[in-house]
Structures are given as C-alpha cells and as structure tokens.
Design a protein around this motif. Structure first.
Motif, mmCIF file in Angstrom:
data_model
loop_
_atom_site.group_PDB
_atom_site.id
_atom_site.type_symbol
_atom_site.label_atom_id
_atom_site.label_comp_id
_atom_site.label_asym_id
_atom_site.label_seq_id
_atom_site.Cartn_x
_atom_site.Cartn_y
_atom_site.Cartn_z
ATOM 1 N N GLY A 77 0.804 -1.211 0.000
ATOM 2 C CA GLY A 77 0.000 0.000 0.000
ATOM 3 C C GLY A 77 0.836 1.258 0.000
ATOM 4 N N SER A 278 -7.837 -1.021 -4.155
ATOM 5 C CA SER A 278 -7.211 -2.013 -3.273
ATOM 6 C C SER A 278 -7.761 -3.409 -3.536
ATOM 7 N N GLN A 302 -7.412 -0.997 5.036
ATOM 8 C CA GLN A 302 -7.272 0.242 4.276
ATOM 9 C C GLN A 302 -7.807 1.431 5.073
#
Length: 569
Positions: A77, A278, A302
């Motif tokens: 990420g 994502s 997230q």
C-alpha cells in the motif's frame, strides 16, 4: 443470529508457520519494493500538491498499516496515481487541513464498509465506470505534468482541463529545452530500461526499477550540466520545496460539524476509489499466487491506514497494483515483505532524504507520464468502445469526459447513477408479460399436475397472462398495455407466476392496483403457480384477503378449474 466481525488480518495467519526461508524471500522482495516505491512516492506527493516527504511518509505509515491489518498476503500500500487528481482538488479548495479531515473520514467510511461486510459488493461496480475514470485520471495526470516535463515558465497554470491546454499552447515559446531533454530522456529510459539491461547484460541492475535508474542518471546529468556547462535553468525539487528528514509528530486535526459536512463528498470519493483500487489489486494478486484475500478485512485495513496516514501528515493511500506485482515477482509471499518495504523507506527518509533536493522536476514529470500511460488502459478503452453495448459505451464515455473536464467526484457519482439507471432498465426488460391465447401447452409447464392432457383449453370469458421474470419496476404497467389490445372485459383473469422468482415492493404495488381495478370492473383475478417465497410475500401484504385464498392456486389446471366455477356460477 448476528454475524461476527469479519476481521482476520493475513499477518496473523502468516506468522504461525513462518520460517527463515520465507523471511529471506520476504526480505529481498521488501527491499526491492521499497526502492521501487521511493521515486513513485516522491512523484505522487509532489503531483498531489504536497511536499515530497509527505508522499514518503504516506508510503511508510499506510504501507505498514495495510500489511499489518489487511486481508491480502502480498498487498503493498501507499500513495497512488489514482488519488493525484482528487487530492490536488481538495487541497486547492479546502487546504491541507481539509485534505487531512477528508482522508480521516474516508478511513472511517472504509472501516464501516468492511464491518458491514460490503467488501464483495464494491467489486460489482460496473467495469465501464472503472475503465472510464481510470483512463480519465491518466489523461488528467499527463496534462498536469506537461509544464514540468517541458520546463515551461508559467506563473499560473489554470485548473480547468481545456484552459490548461490553451495555456500550454500559448506558452510554447517558454519551453526550456534543457528541462525538456531531461524529461523526454527520463520517459525513454524508463520505457527502455528492461530492454537495455538485457541487451547490455546488466543482470545485477535488471531488478532495479526504470524510474529509479532515470532519477539517478538524470540527477547526475543535471548536476554535471550545472557545474560544468553553466546550465542553471533545470528546476529541481530543492528549487521548489524545502526538504526535511525529520519524523513528523502525530497531530489530530480540529473537527467541526461544518467542515465534516463540506467534506463528505470528497471523503466518499476517496473511500470508493481506495476500496476499488485495493480490492482490484488484491484480486489480481490472488490470481498470481493462487490465494484468496478477505475483502472485508482488506477494507478495514485500508481504513486504518487512511486514518493513520493523515495523522502523521500523509495523504490518502490504497493498494498499489504495480508495487504489489513487484513484490510477488521478487518472491514476497507474506505481509512481512510489506513491512520491510516500509522500513526500507523509513531508513531512506531518515538518512538520504536531503539528496532528493537535487532531483529535476522534469525527471519526476517523466516518471508520472509513464505512470499515466500505464494507467490509461487505452487498449481496454478502445476495445470496450468498439464491442460493447451502447449503454456501456455511454457510461464509459460519460465517466471519462466528466473526469477530465470536471473532477473525479462528479464522474464517480454521475457514473454510478447512470449505471444504476441502465441496470434498472435492463432488469425491467428481462421481465416479459404476455397473453396466452386459446390453449396452454403443458409440455414445458412446471406447475401442472401429473396425468393431465398435453393441452389445456382456456374457457370462454377467461384471459390468461404470464409473467416471465422478476416482478418489479415497470412490469405492472405492461398488463395495461396488453389488456388494452383486447378491448373486452372477461369474467376471470388468470395471472401465471410460475416463472417469477421474487417480487419487490414496486411489483407488489402494481399487482395490488391491477387486482383492485379488475375488481372494480367486476373481473376476478386468479393467481397460478406462485412459488412459496413469492406466496409468503403476498400473504404478508394481505393478498389472500384481497383475492380470497381460493383464488391463489399452485397449478394452472387448478386455476382453470377455479375460473370455470366462477364463469359457470
């Protein structure tokens, strides 16, 4: 029974059977991904309208949180190109404080999506919308980088897409050709690096990302030109920003109700975009490593990342497909690789960050031009525009043009509304209502009783109508159109519902109106072949009382027998 929270971070499962061999693979992958992420984090930060260190802080904090709490084994990420447009717009309108609040709110929304188990639903957002706004973002990113790529001297760059290009054309004479050479060479080097490394047998350097190689070589070239050729027109990061390698402290912004209300739209856009990207990245990764991510856990992870990132001065983050694939291709198989990637970036930030001031802005623009090209998906865009139904093409083009002409928030909102309306229309079209004339063929009937003849004759003064498909939206109005063709009033109308899998409130309302209007005309309604689920819904809405239980039949032969009783009475 209430469902428990679906939060099972992959990190917990990974460490149960962790060994030295797996760690060495994760270590190598994490180091390489950290190096790959460095130039992208800097470029995304600057392009988003913040300082370069904020891009790296985002990659560190959010990358760590996503690896620790996410639902994918290999997800990496950090800041991504998809957020550039929306982040830049929020900062322009609300300032850095507004971006911080919007990102925090988006983090909360993402956690709520995961807690409510909506992870799988997010993946059903229509593909034309995803392609449309992704391609639109790519065009917008490229447009924002033209000035730096060519070293144009412009006091103010318009925010409007069309006005921006008009300004570029008007300032063509203001191009700095040294900066333009750096930018164009950067693009060429990034694109050709794999081929060059293979052709010149540079095996040890083959795993280095082209973007990093371009930054190193172009930075060295710019320094040599400055010191030995007197070329001072190549703008660097240090000319525009003051670089700091100090770790930021945690700061929670002041929240007011007015600020929260004003930022709901941008926050929802960040959350939706982050969720889509994502989960798309995690799905792609699943196909490569043969695993299955937990979408709800991934959304919660997230969300945590997007709460932690702004508190430490970062920007929105999500799963990054390119970095995730780099992780997989270099042997990463557990979230430990993502943690190592964050640690590598932290070490670089603490000890090498001051060197970033020498990086040419044209080189970073070149990095983003290549990123924009990769995002554009122009082959998928053209293929979809050529081969898909007009409704899908309409959604695709609307989302694309709204993204580049207005902004991503409007594009996503309008695209989703348009897609929902088209879906409603398609679903309504799947429901067919037609009249059955003279006799009924039982060969294909599922609601007949055994031992009957192959055909059933429809008695005089009886009309039979059949609904084929879900009974909702405009299906009820079709009865009126069909009945108007006959211009007569039968004594009984049989409505066959054997192929109605469900009925919603709109269908229920239409059916009730049809029954009441028929009764006012002295016509008896008989329902035939109602499945148990639909019959239960009818019962809750009082249809046995409205029609009489004897007029709700399981089989068409029973319905016809009932119709004969009524007509012969």
């Amino acid at each position: 029974m209430e469902k428990s929270l679906d939060f099972k971070p992959k990190m917990l499962a990974a460490i149960k059977h962790y060994d030295r061999k797996t760690f060495m693979a994760d270590l190598m992958a994490g180091v390489i991904v950290g190096i790959v992420a460095l130039p992208l984090a800097i470029a995304f930060g600057i392009a988003s309208g913040v300082s370069p260190e904020k891009g790296i802080i985002t990659a560190i904090v959010a990358g760590l949180a996503i690896s620790l709490f996410g639902g994918s084994k290999v997800q990496i990420g950090g800041p991504t190109g998809a957020f550039i447009v929306i982040v830049y717009g929020i900062i322009e309108q609300y300032g850095m404080q507004g971006l911080t609040v919007a990102t925090l709110m988006a983090g909360v929304f993402l956690i709520m999506l995961g807690v409510l188990r909506l992870g799988t639903i997010i993946k059903y957002i229509p593909y034309p919308i995803v392609v449309g706004f992704t391609s639109g973002i790519a065009v917008t990113i490229f447009t924002t980088q033209v000035k730096d790529l060519l070293g144009m001297s412009m006091d103010v760059v318009p925010s409007d897409f069309v006005e921006k290009w008009i300004a570029y054309v008007g300032h063509f004479s203001a191009i700095d050709w040294w900066s333009a050479a750096v930018g164009i060479c950067s693009v060429a080097l990034i694109a050709l690096w794999p081929t060059l490394a293979r052709k010149f047998h540079l095996s040890p350097l083959k795993s280095l990302p082209g973007s990093l190689v371009a930054i190193v070589l172009m930075t060295v070239a710019a320094l040599l030109l400055k010191h030995y050729a007197g070329v001072t027109s190549i703008e660097t990061i240090g000319d525009r920003f003051s670089i700091s390698s100090a770790l930021p402290g945690a700061v929670v912004p002041e929240l007011t109700w007015e600020t929260i209300k004003g930022l709901v739209g941008p926050a929802v856009t960040i959350a939706v975009l982050g969720a889509i990207e994502s989960l798309l990245s995690a799905t792609v990764a699943d196909g490569v490593i043969g695993d299955h991510h937990n979408s709800n856990t991934e959304l919660i992870g997230q969300g945590i990342a997007n709460i932690a990132s702004p508190i430490f001065g970062g920007i929105p983050a999500t799963g990054a497909i390119a970095r995730t694939m780099t992780n997989i291709n270099n042997g990463g198989r557990t979230p430990v690789a993502g943690i190592i990637h964050a640690v590598v970036l932290l070490v670089i930030f603490l000890f090498l960050m001051p060197l970033a001031q020498y990086i040419p802005m044209a080189c970073l623009a070149g990095v983003l031009v290549v990123v924009a090209y990769g995002m554009s998906g122009w082959r998928s865009f053209i293929a979809m525009a050529r081969r898909n139904p007009k409704s899908d093409v309409t959604v695709l083009l609307l989302t694309f043009f709204l993204t580049i002409i207005f902004d991503l928030t409007i594009a996503i909102e309008f695209g989703l509304v348009c897609a929902c309306l088209l879906f409603m229309r398609r679903m309504a079209e799947t429901t067919d209502v037609h009249a059955v004339l003279n006799e009924i063929d039982l060969n294909e009937d599922a609601d007949m009783q055994a031992g009957n003849l192959e055909h059933l004759t429809i008695p005089k003064d009886v009309e039979v109508y059949e609904i084929n498909g879900p009974y909702f939206f405009g299906a009820g109005n079709r009865f009126e159109d069909i009945m108007a063709r006959y211009g007569r009033r039968p004594k009984v109308r049989i409505i066959r519902m054997r192929k109605v899998p469900f009925i919603d409130s709109t269908g229920m309302h239409n059916l009730e109106n049809l029954c009441r209007m028929s009764q006012q005309e002295g016509i008896t309604i008989v329902l035939s072949g109602v499945n148990p689920k639909v019959e239960a819904v009818l019962a809750r809405n009082g249809f046995p009382k409205l029609l009489g239980q004897q007029n709700i039949c399981n089989h068409i032969d029973l319905a016809l027998a009932r119709a004969r009783e009524i007509t012969e009475a």
